[in-house]
Design a protein around this motif. Structure first.
Motif, PDB file in Angstrom:
ATOM      1  N   LYS A   1       0.815  -1.223   0.000  1.00  0.00           N
ATOM      2  CA  LYS A   1       0.000   0.000   0.000  1.00  0.00           C
ATOM      3  C   LYS A   1       0.849   1.273   0.000  1.00  0.00           C
ATOM      4  O   LYS A   1       0.355   2.355  -0.290  1.00  0.00           O
ATOM      5  N   ASP A   2       2.152   1.148   0.311  1.00  0.00           N
ATOM      6  CA  ASP A   2       3.043   2.306   0.352  1.00  0.00           C
ATOM      7  C   ASP A   2       3.690   2.632  -0.995  1.00  0.00           C
ATOM      8  O   ASP A   2       4.386   3.637  -1.119  1.00  0.00           O
ATOM      9  N   ILE A   3       3.461   1.803  -1.999  1.00  0.00           N
ATOM     10  CA  ILE A   3       4.118   1.995  -3.290  1.00  0.00           C
ATOM     11  C   ILE A   3       3.822   3.371  -3.902  1.00  0.00           C
ATOM     12  O   ILE A   3       4.749   4.079  -4.294  1.00  0.00           O
ATOM     13  N   PRO A   4       2.569   3.808  -3.997  1.00  0.00           N
ATOM     14  CA  PRO A   4       2.322   5.130  -4.601  1.00  0.00           C
ATOM     15  C   PRO A   4       3.024   6.266  -3.866  1.00  0.00           C
ATOM     16  O   PRO A   4       3.596   7.163  -4.501  1.00  0.00           O
ATOM     17  N   ALA A   5       3.012   6.234  -2.549  1.00  0.00           N
ATOM     18  CA  ALA A   5       3.676   7.292  -1.779  1.00  0.00           C
ATOM     19  C   ALA A   5       5.187   7.247  -1.993  1.00  0.00           C
ATOM     20  O   ALA A   5       5.834   8.297  -2.137  1.00  0.00           O
ATOM     21  N   PHE A   6       5.759   6.048  -2.027  1.00  0.00           N
ATOM     22  CA  PHE A   6       7.191   5.894  -2.274  1.00  0.00           C
ATOM     23  C   PHE A   6       7.568   6.502  -3.627  1.00  0.00           C
ATOM     24  O   PHE A   6       8.491   7.306  -3.725  1.00  0.00           O
ATOM     25  N   VAL A   7       6.827   6.144  -4.670  1.00  0.00           N
ATOM     26  CA  VAL A   7       7.110   6.650  -6.011  1.00  0.00           C
ATOM     27  C   VAL A   7       6.981   8.174  -6.036  1.00  0.00           C
ATOM     28  O   VAL A   7       7.829   8.872  -6.596  1.00  0.00           O
ATOM     29  N   GLN A   8       5.933   8.685  -5.416  1.00  0.00           N
ATOM     30  CA  GLN A   8       5.714  10.132  -5.396  1.00  0.00           C
ATOM     31  C   GLN A   8       6.856  10.855  -4.681  1.00  0.00           C
ATOM     32  O   GLN A   8       7.338  11.885  -5.145  1.00  0.00           O
TER      33      GLN A   8
END
Length: 177
Positions: free
Chosen positions: A7-14
């Motif tokens: 679930k942290d993938i989008p925040a990591f990429v951003q």
């Protein structure tokens, strides 16, 4: 050891993208971070930010395919599936000095940073099933007909380095070297 959650993938990429460091998928299971366009004087600050992001999210190799999938879904990818387009040809060496062998160190080198586009192109070419001699000619600027042994050695060495860089975690690499 801390492990990133899916679930942290989008925040990591951003967060990575917000540093100014390009992040993109290469094929279905790999992604790379690129900082070639960052001025030399600002790289230390960038590397510090990336280490902080890495510490916050933790190990993510187990999510490599999901991260690549997310990057593709938001348009941050190099298409590695189309043989007709030969996307890897967009990254020729074009005058860059290519060593006969890529570095074989457990740290990112200045050579690696300068040749990140070449490494990415080689990974795309491999995914496309491109012939090694075409890749050596176009991306490494070495004519395999005139120098077959040198071309093959340089191609194999640079592809191995590209694979290593694409699958290494921040904590496995000393970005300041």
């Amino acid at each position: 050891m801390k492990r990133m959650r899916e679930k942290d993938i989008p925040a990591f990429v951003q967060e990575v993208a917000a540093t100014g460091c390009d992040i993109c998928a290469i094929g279905p299971g790999l992604y790379v971070l690129g900082d070639v366009d960052v001025p030399r004087g600002k790289r230390r600050g960038l590397y510090k930010k990336l280490r902080e992001i890495d510490a916050r999210y933790g190990s993510r190799d187990h999510l490599r395919h999901k991260i690549a999938s997310h990057l593709t879904s938001i348009g941050r990818y190099i298409n590695a599936r189309s043989l007709e387009s030969e996307a890897w040809v967009q990254f020729p060496a074009s005058g860059r000095k290519i060593d006969d062998e890529a570095p074989n160190l457990a740290a990112v080198t200045a050579y690696d940073v300068a040749h990140l586009g070449i490494y990415a192109a080689m990974l795309v070419a491999e995914a496309d099933g491109a012939d090694w001699s075409d890749v050596a000619r176009v991306t490494l600027n070495i004519d395999p007909n005139r120098e077959p042994e040198r071309a093959r050695r340089a191609w194999a060495s640079h592809l191995a380095r590209a694979r290593w860089l694409a699958t290494s975690d921040f904590r496995e690499i000393d970005l300041l070297q």
